[in-house]
Design a protein around this motif. Structure first.
Motif, PDB file in Angstrom:
ATOM      1  N   ASP A 167       0.830  -1.209   0.000  1.00 34.87           N
ATOM      2  CA  ASP A 167       0.000   0.000   0.000  1.00 34.87           C
ATOM      3  C   ASP A 167       0.862   1.257   0.000  1.00 34.87           C
ATOM      4  OD1 ASP A 167      -2.666   1.305   0.298  1.00 34.87           O
ATOM      5  OD2 ASP A 167      -1.791   1.987   2.186  1.00 34.87           O
ATOM      6  N   PHE A 168       1.920   1.269   0.818  1.00 32.65           N
ATOM      7  CA  PHE A 168       2.820   2.426   0.896  1.00 32.65           C
ATOM      8  C   PHE A 168       3.483   2.680  -0.453  1.00 32.65           C
ATOM      9  CE2 PHE A 168       6.542   4.881   1.738  1.00 32.65           C
ATOM     10  CZ  PHE A 168       6.302   5.596   2.897  1.00 32.65           C
ATOM     11  N   VAL A 169       4.016   1.614  -1.056  1.00 29.88           N
ATOM     12  CA  VAL A 169       4.711   1.742  -2.335  1.00 29.88           C
ATOM     13  C   VAL A 169       3.766   2.223  -3.429  1.00 29.88           C
ATOM     14  CG1 VAL A 169       5.780   0.392  -4.180  1.00 29.88           C
ATOM     15  CG2 VAL A 169       6.550   0.110  -1.837  1.00 29.88           C
ATOM     16  N   GLU A 170       2.552   1.701  -3.449  1.00 30.67           N
ATOM     17  CA  GLU A 170       1.591   2.113  -4.464  1.00 30.67           C
ATOM     18  C   GLU A 170       1.227   3.588  -4.317  1.00 30.67           C
ATOM     19  OE1 GLU A 170      -1.712  -0.558  -4.221  1.00 30.67           O
ATOM     20  OE2 GLU A 170      -0.758  -2.073  -5.500  1.00 30.67           O
ATOM     21  N   LYS A 209      16.324  -7.618  -2.583  1.00 29.84           N
ATOM     22  CA  LYS A 209      16.303  -9.011  -2.155  1.00 29.84           C
ATOM     23  C   LYS A 209      16.872  -9.161  -0.745  1.00 29.84           C
ATOM     24  CE  LYS A 209      17.002 -10.711  -6.891  1.00 29.84           C
ATOM     25  NZ  LYS A 209      17.964 -11.400  -7.786  1.00 29.84           N
ATOM     26  N   ALA A 210      17.949  -8.459  -0.485  1.00 32.66           N
ATOM     27  CA  ALA A 210      18.628  -8.604   0.806  1.00 32.66           C
ATOM     28  C   ALA A 210      17.763  -8.125   1.961  1.00 32.66           C
ATOM     29  CB  ALA A 210      19.955  -7.840   0.777  1.00 32.66           C
ATOM     30  N   PHE A 211      17.009  -7.033   1.751  1.00 34.56           N
ATOM     31  CA  PHE A 211      16.240  -6.445   2.842  1.00 34.56           C
ATOM     32  C   PHE A 211      14.737  -6.645   2.691  1.00 34.56           C
ATOM     33  CE2 PHE A 211      20.262  -4.112   2.621  1.00 34.56           C
ATOM     34  CZ  PHE A 211      20.703  -4.259   3.930  1.00 34.56           C
ATOM     35  N   ASP A 212      14.348  -7.506   1.749  1.00 36.13           N
ATOM     36  CA  ASP A 212      12.936  -7.819   1.539  1.00 36.13           C
ATOM     37  C   ASP A 212      12.112  -6.557   1.280  1.00 36.13           C
ATOM     38  OD1 ASP A 212      10.769  -9.530   1.272  1.00 36.13           O
ATOM     39  OD2 ASP A 212      10.210  -9.342   3.382  1.00 36.13           O
ATOM     40  N   PHE A 213      12.665  -5.668   0.456  1.00 36.60           N
ATOM     41  CA  PHE A 213      11.944  -4.450   0.103  1.00 36.60           C
ATOM     42  C   PHE A 213      10.816  -4.759  -0.876  1.00 36.60           C
ATOM     43  CE2 PHE A 213      15.841  -1.744   1.112  1.00 36.60           C
ATOM     44  CZ  PHE A 213      15.257  -1.188   2.233  1.00 36.60           C
ATOM     45  N   THR A 214       9.698  -4.108  -0.660  1.00 42.14           N
ATOM     46  CA  THR A 214       8.602  -4.134  -1.624  1.00 42.14           C
ATOM     47  C   THR A 214       8.743  -2.908  -2.523  1.00 42.14           C
ATOM     48  OG1 THR A 214       7.114  -5.258  -0.096  1.00 42.14           O
ATOM     49  CG2 THR A 214       6.100  -4.060  -1.913  1.00 42.14           C
ATOM     50  N   THR A 215       8.639  -3.096  -3.836  1.00 43.70           N
ATOM     51  CA  THR A 215       8.713  -1.985  -4.783  1.00 43.70           C
ATOM     52  C   THR A 215       7.579  -2.129  -5.797  1.00 43.70           C
ATOM     53  OG1 THR A 215      10.171  -3.181  -6.303  1.00 43.70           O
ATOM     54  CG2 THR A 215      11.226  -1.888  -4.579  1.00 43.70           C
ATOM     55  N   GLU A 223       6.473  -0.911 -10.195  1.00 47.04           N
ATOM     56  CA  GLU A 223       7.125  -0.847 -11.503  1.00 47.04           C
ATOM     57  C   GLU A 223       8.005   0.379 -11.678  1.00 47.04           C
ATOM     58  OE1 GLU A 223       3.216   1.301 -11.996  1.00 47.04           O
ATOM     59  OE2 GLU A 223       3.937  -0.496 -10.983  1.00 47.04           O
ATOM     60  N   THR A 224       7.763   1.443 -10.898  1.00 46.82           N
ATOM     61  CA  THR A 224       8.626   2.624 -11.005  1.00 46.82           C
ATOM     62  C   THR A 224       9.995   2.356 -10.409  1.00 46.82           C
ATOM     63  OG1 THR A 224       7.970   3.612  -8.877  1.00 46.82           O
ATOM     64  CG2 THR A 224       6.592   4.117 -10.794  1.00 46.82           C
ATOM     65  N   GLY A 225      10.077   1.442  -9.444  1.00 45.51           N
ATOM     66  CA  GLY A 225      11.344   1.122  -8.790  1.00 45.51           C
ATOM     67  C   GLY A 225      11.923   2.281  -8.015  1.00 45.51           C
ATOM     68  N   ILE A 226      11.075   3.232  -7.646  1.00 44.23           N
ATOM     69  CA  ILE A 226      11.595   4.479  -7.094  1.00 44.23           C
ATOM     70  C   ILE A 226      11.825   4.421  -5.589  1.00 44.23           C
ATOM     71  CG2 ILE A 226       9.483   5.760  -6.488  1.00 44.23           C
ATOM     72  CD1 ILE A 226      10.727   8.047  -8.245  1.00 44.23           C
ATOM     73  N   ILE A 227      11.162   3.476  -4.915  1.00 43.71           N
ATOM     74  CA  ILE A 227      11.325   3.378  -3.470  1.00 43.71           C
ATOM     75  C   ILE A 227      11.179   1.927  -3.032  1.00 43.71           C
ATOM     76  CG2 ILE A 227       8.875   3.733  -2.908  1.00 43.71           C
ATOM     77  CD1 ILE A 227       9.843   5.471  -0.525  1.00 43.71           C
ATOM     78  N   GLY A 228      11.913   1.572  -1.993  1.00 44.02           N
ATOM     79  CA  GLY A 228      11.785   0.262  -1.381  1.00 44.02           C
ATOM     80  C   GLY A 228      11.239   0.424   0.029  1.00 44.02           C
ATOM     81  N   VAL A 229      10.275  -0.394   0.383  1.00 42.86           N
ATOM     82  CA  VAL A 229       9.639  -0.286   1.697  1.00 42.86           C
ATOM     83  C   VAL A 229       9.559  -1.670   2.323  1.00 42.86           C
ATOM     84  CG1 VAL A 229       7.569   0.392   2.966  1.00 42.86           C
ATOM     85  CG2 VAL A 229       8.247   1.662   0.924  1.00 42.86           C
ATOM     86  N   THR A 230       9.830  -1.748   3.625  1.00 41.33           N
ATOM     87  CA  THR A 230       9.649  -2.995   4.355  1.00 41.33           C
ATOM     88  C   THR A 230       9.070  -2.687   5.727  1.00 41.33           C
ATOM     89  OG1 THR A 230      10.726  -5.040   5.065  1.00 41.33           O
ATOM     90  CG2 THR A 230      11.986  -3.005   5.333  1.00 41.33           C
ATOM     91  N   HIS A 231       8.238  -3.585   6.213  1.00 41.31           N
ATOM     92  CA  HIS A 231       7.662  -3.472   7.550  1.00 41.31           C
ATOM     93  C   HIS A 231       8.135  -4.657   8.385  1.00 41.31           C
ATOM     94  CE1 HIS A 231       4.929  -0.648   5.535  1.00 41.31           C
ATOM     95  NE2 HIS A 231       4.635  -0.185   6.744  1.00 41.31           N
ATOM     96  N   ASP A 232       8.366  -4.399   9.649  1.00 41.89           N
ATOM     97  CA  ASP A 232       8.845  -5.455  10.528  1.00 41.89           C
ATOM     98  C   ASP A 232       8.419  -5.127  11.957  1.00 41.89           C
ATOM     99  OD1 ASP A 232      10.056  -7.762  11.313  1.00 41.89           O
ATOM    100  OD2 ASP A 232      12.095  -7.173  10.752  1.00 41.89           O
TER     101      ASP A 232
END
Length: 291
Positions: free
Chosen positions: A18-21, A234-240, A242-251
């Motif tokens: 949701d954040f990435v979108e 891949k290393a930090f399990d970022f969600t992105t 198609e723009t590839g402009i930001i990586g987000v992860t929740h933990d």
């Protein structure tokens, strides 16, 4: 216990998507508003060069067989821009999760974080616009807009120019109050299309009162690191997206009993030619007459 862990991961993944979108959609709206077609994908640490140019043509009429004199082209480099990581982290405590619910507590604070990320990009962009090297002045907002439009057209006279102007809201307040104007919003910025001779007028308090900036959309560019499909994602399990402009992860941090959001991006919105940024001063009629 295993089911509870899986449920938490699903919530976290949904929040990241949701954040990435949301961020991706806001970037797309920004690009549409500014009519930007140029995007560059660069590695973090890359240096982006800006410049001003000046051409002095030799006006000598050359006789038959004589040597043609040189015309002079001068290019002056502006301040370089370095594409750097922008890393952010925020945490929601167990008390707020209990009070508002997991999804509501995380979503509410994620929205605020999203706004701050937008502010960072806008802050740096307006700081660069202030470094424009072409200056004009005009009587009143309409006169200044006309001068700015002329300045941009002169700098990009060989191009099909789309003029983008940036103005302080107080300077357009009278027009907004009396004219039938449709004000739209994108990336936290209000804008009007086809306003006083310019294609897009963007209102922001980051522009000093009695001043406006203008440039061609072709002079604007968005540079970014690609977070989609990268080794970092891949290393930090970022969600992105198609723009590839930001990586987000929740933990979750069990030692502190907090739900955390971590973002990483490297994005710069900039004008390539500083002499292609026209800074117009809005003067009063009486002051102009005395001058």
């Amino acid at each position: 216990m295993a089911a509870e862990n899986n449920l938490t991961e699903k919530f976290a993944k949904a929040q990241s998507i949701d954040f990435v979108e949301q961020f991706g959609k806001s970037i797309k709206k920004l690009l549409e508003m500014l009519k930007i077609e140029r995007r560059m994908t660069l590695p973090v640490g890359a240096t982006i060069k800006t410049y001003s140019s000046k051409v002095t043509l030799d006006g000598t009429k050359v006789a038959k067989g004589d040597i043609i004199p040189l015309s002079k082209v001068e290019t002056t480099e502006g301040d370089p821009i370095k594409l750097a990581w922008d890393k952010k982290r925020k945490a929601v405590a167990i008390e707020d999760i209990q009070a508002y619910g997991f999804e509501q507590a995380v979503s509410k604070t994620d929205t605020e974080l999203l706004r701050e990320l937008q502010k960072e990009i806008k802050k740096n962009f307006f700081a660069q616009l202030a470094k424009g090297t072409t200056s004009v002045s005009g009587v009143g907002l309409q006169g200044a807009m006309a001068k700015a439009w002329g300045g941009v057209a002169g700098k990009f006279e060989d191009d099909d120019v789309t003029t983008i102007a940036f103005v302080n809201p107080t300077d357009v307040a009278d027009y907004l109050a009396t004219a039938q104007i449709t004000v739209q919003t994108a990336f936290g910025l209000r804008y009007v299309e086809n306003f006083l001779g310019v294609d897009v007028a963007i209102m922001s308090t980051s522009v000093p009162a009695k001043t406006l900036y203008a440039t061609a959309s072709d002079n604007l560019c968005l540079a970014q690191a690609n977070m989609a499909g990268s080794e970092i994602a891949k290393a930090f399990d970022f969600t992105t997206d198609e723009t590839g402009i930001i990586g987000v992860t929740h933990d979750v941090n069990k030692q502190r009993l907090t739900a955390e959001t971590v973002t990483a991006s490297a994005t710069v919105l900039f004008a390539e030619r500083l002499d292609g940024i026209v800074k117009a001063t809005i003067t009063e009629a009486a002051a102009a007459a005395k001058a």
